[in-house]
Motif scaffolding. Structure first.
Motif, short mmCIF file in Angstrom:
data_model
loop_
_atom_site.label_atom_id
_atom_site.label_comp_id
_atom_site.label_asym_id
_atom_site.label_seq_id
_atom_site.Cartn_x
_atom_site.Cartn_y
_atom_site.Cartn_z
N TYR A 1 37.22 37.49 27.14
CA TYR A 1 37.15 38.75 27.86
C TYR A 1 36.18 39.73 27.22
O TYR A 1 35.78 40.71 27.83
CB TYR A 1 38.53 39.39 27.99
N GLY A 2 35.81 39.47 25.99
CA GLY A 2 34.84 40.33 25.32
C GLY A 2 33.41 40.10 25.77
O GLY A 2 32.50 40.86 25.40
N SER A 3 33.22 39.07 26.57
CA SER A 3 31.89 38.78 27.10
C SER A 3 31.76 39.35 28.50
O SER A 3 32.64 39.18 29.34
CB SER A 3 31.66 37.27 27.15
N SER A 4 30.64 39.99 28.77
CA SER A 4 30.43 40.55 30.10
C SER A 4 30.40 39.47 31.16
O SER A 4 30.67 39.74 32.34
CB SER A 4 29.13 41.36 30.13
N LEU A 5 30.11 38.26 30.78
CA LEU A 5 30.06 37.15 31.74
C LEU A 5 31.42 36.81 32.31
O LEU A 5 31.52 36.13 33.34
CB LEU A 5 29.45 35.91 31.07
N SER A 6 32.48 37.26 31.66
CA SER A 6 33.84 36.96 32.10
C SER A 6 34.38 37.96 33.10
O SER A 6 35.54 37.87 33.49
CB SER A 6 34.78 36.90 30.88
N TRP A 7 33.58 38.93 33.48
CA TRP A 7 34.01 39.99 34.39
C TRP A 7 33.21 39.88 35.67
O TRP A 7 32.00 39.65 35.64
CB TRP A 7 33.83 41.35 33.74
N ASP A 8 33.86 40.06 36.83
CA ASP A 8 33.17 39.77 38.08
C ASP A 8 32.94 40.95 39.00
O ASP A 8 32.37 40.79 40.08
CB ASP A 8 33.87 38.63 38.83
N SER A 9 33.36 42.14 38.59
CA SER A 9 33.03 43.33 39.38
C SER A 9 32.62 44.44 38.42
O SER A 9 33.27 44.62 37.38
CB SER A 9 34.23 43.80 40.22
N ALA B 1 34.57 47.69 34.49
CA ALA B 1 34.54 46.30 34.95
C ALA B 1 35.94 45.85 35.35
O ALA B 1 36.93 46.32 34.79
CB ALA B 1 34.00 45.41 33.85
N ALA B 2 35.97 44.93 36.29
CA ALA B 2 37.23 44.35 36.75
C ALA B 2 37.16 42.83 36.61
O ALA B 2 36.12 42.22 36.84
CB ALA B 2 37.51 44.73 38.20
N ARG B 3 38.30 42.26 36.23
CA ARG B 3 38.35 40.82 36.02
C ARG B 3 39.45 40.24 36.90
O ARG B 3 40.63 40.55 36.72
CB ARG B 3 38.64 40.53 34.55
N SER B 4 39.04 39.43 37.85
CA SER B 4 39.97 38.88 38.82
C SER B 4 40.76 37.71 38.21
O SER B 4 40.45 37.22 37.13
CB SER B 4 39.20 38.39 40.04
N ALA B 5 41.74 37.26 38.97
CA ALA B 5 42.52 36.10 38.55
C ALA B 5 41.63 34.88 38.39
O ALA B 5 41.79 34.08 37.46
CB ALA B 5 43.64 35.83 39.55
N ALA B 6 40.68 34.73 39.28
CA ALA B 6 39.76 33.60 39.21
C ALA B 6 38.95 33.65 37.92
O ALA B 6 38.75 32.62 37.25
CB ALA B 6 38.84 33.59 40.42
N ALA B 7 38.48 34.84 37.57
CA ALA B 7 37.70 34.98 36.35
C ALA B 7 38.58 34.72 35.13
O ALA B 7 38.14 34.09 34.15
CB ALA B 7 37.08 36.37 36.28
N ARG B 8 39.81 35.20 35.18
CA ARG B 8 40.71 34.99 34.05
C ARG B 8 41.02 33.51 33.88
O ARG B 8 41.11 32.99 32.76
CB ARG B 8 42.00 35.79 34.22
N GLU C 1 27.78 45.67 25.69
CA GLU C 1 28.82 45.29 24.74
C GLU C 1 30.20 45.73 25.20
O GLU C 1 30.36 46.76 25.86
CB GLU C 1 28.54 45.86 23.35
N PHE C 2 31.17 44.94 24.81
CA PHE C 2 32.57 45.23 25.12
C PHE C 2 33.05 46.46 24.37
O PHE C 2 32.75 46.63 23.18
CB PHE C 2 33.42 44.01 24.73
N VAL C 3 33.78 47.31 25.07
CA VAL C 3 34.38 48.50 24.44
C VAL C 3 35.90 48.34 24.38
O VAL C 3 36.48 48.39 23.30
CB VAL C 3 34.01 49.78 25.21
N THR C 4 36.52 48.16 25.54
CA THR C 4 37.97 48.08 25.56
C THR C 4 38.43 47.49 26.88
O THR C 4 37.69 47.49 27.86
CB THR C 4 38.58 49.48 25.35
N ALA C 5 39.66 46.95 26.89
CA ALA C 5 40.20 46.36 28.10
C ALA C 5 41.70 46.59 28.17
O ALA C 5 42.35 46.84 27.14
CB ALA C 5 39.91 44.86 28.14
N ILE C 6 42.23 46.48 29.38
CA ILE C 6 43.66 46.68 29.61
C ILE C 6 44.15 45.65 30.61
O ILE C 6 43.44 45.29 31.55
CB ILE C 6 43.91 48.13 30.09
N SER C 7 45.36 45.19 30.40
CA SER C 7 45.94 44.17 31.28
C SER C 7 46.33 44.77 32.63
O SER C 7 46.29 45.99 32.83
CB SER C 7 47.17 43.56 30.61
N ARG C 8 46.73 43.93 33.53
CA ARG C 8 47.04 44.37 34.89
C ARG C 8 48.16 45.39 34.93
O ARG C 8 48.13 46.33 35.74
CB ARG C 8 47.39 43.16 35.75
N THR C 9 49.15 45.24 34.08
CA THR C 9 50.27 46.18 34.08
C THR C 9 50.06 47.34 33.13
O THR C 9 50.82 48.30 33.15
CB THR C 9 51.56 45.47 33.68
#
Length: 129
Positions: free
Chosen positions: A110-118, A97-104, A46-54
């Motif tokens: 983004y709350g789905s683990s399927l949207s993250w690629d590392s 987890a990390a989400r690349s530009a391609a994944a974005r 399950e999703f916990v938290t995320a932060i943008s690139r900057t």
């Protein structure tokens, strides 16, 4: 893909605090959105938290809002998770987890683990009652 290594898990009593860190290597860290997920025994990740690139934007699951804080240091290629007021239900393996530009650009939520690629290997957090 970026290589991720978590650290900082452990055993803590209810109401205590823990700080996790996730060190990234292999790619330009600031190109990636970063997040934390968790998986308890017998449950889905399950999703916990995320932060943008900057680091200017963050979002968290309702279950951790006001208790967990995500931050990042792009100069150190590291993302952090400060966990306060821990509860037994926070017990889980925590994954960075990390989400690349391609994944974005794929448009997935983004709350789905399927949207993250590392993914990192995970670190155990156990909160005793």
């Amino acid at each position: 893909q970026v290589h991720l290594v978590e650290s900082g898990g452990g055993l803590v009593q209810t109401g205590g605090s823990l700080a996790l860190a996730c060190a990234a290597s292999g790619r330009t860290f600031s190109d990636y959105s970063m997040g934390w997920f968790r998986q308890a025994p017998g449950k889905e990740r399950e999703f916990v938290t995320a932060i943008s690139r900057t680091g200017s934007t963050t979002d968290s699951a309702d279950s951790v809002k006001g208790r967990f804080t995500i931050s990042r240091d792009n100069a150190k290629n590291t993302v952090y998770l400060q966990m306060n007021s821990l509860k037994p239900e926070d017990t889980a393996i925590y994954y960075c987890a990390a989400r690349s530009a391609a994944a974005r650009s794929g448009g997935g939520y983004y709350g789905s683990s399927l949207s993250w690629d590392s993914w990192g290997q995970g670190t155990q957090v156990t909160v005793s009652s």
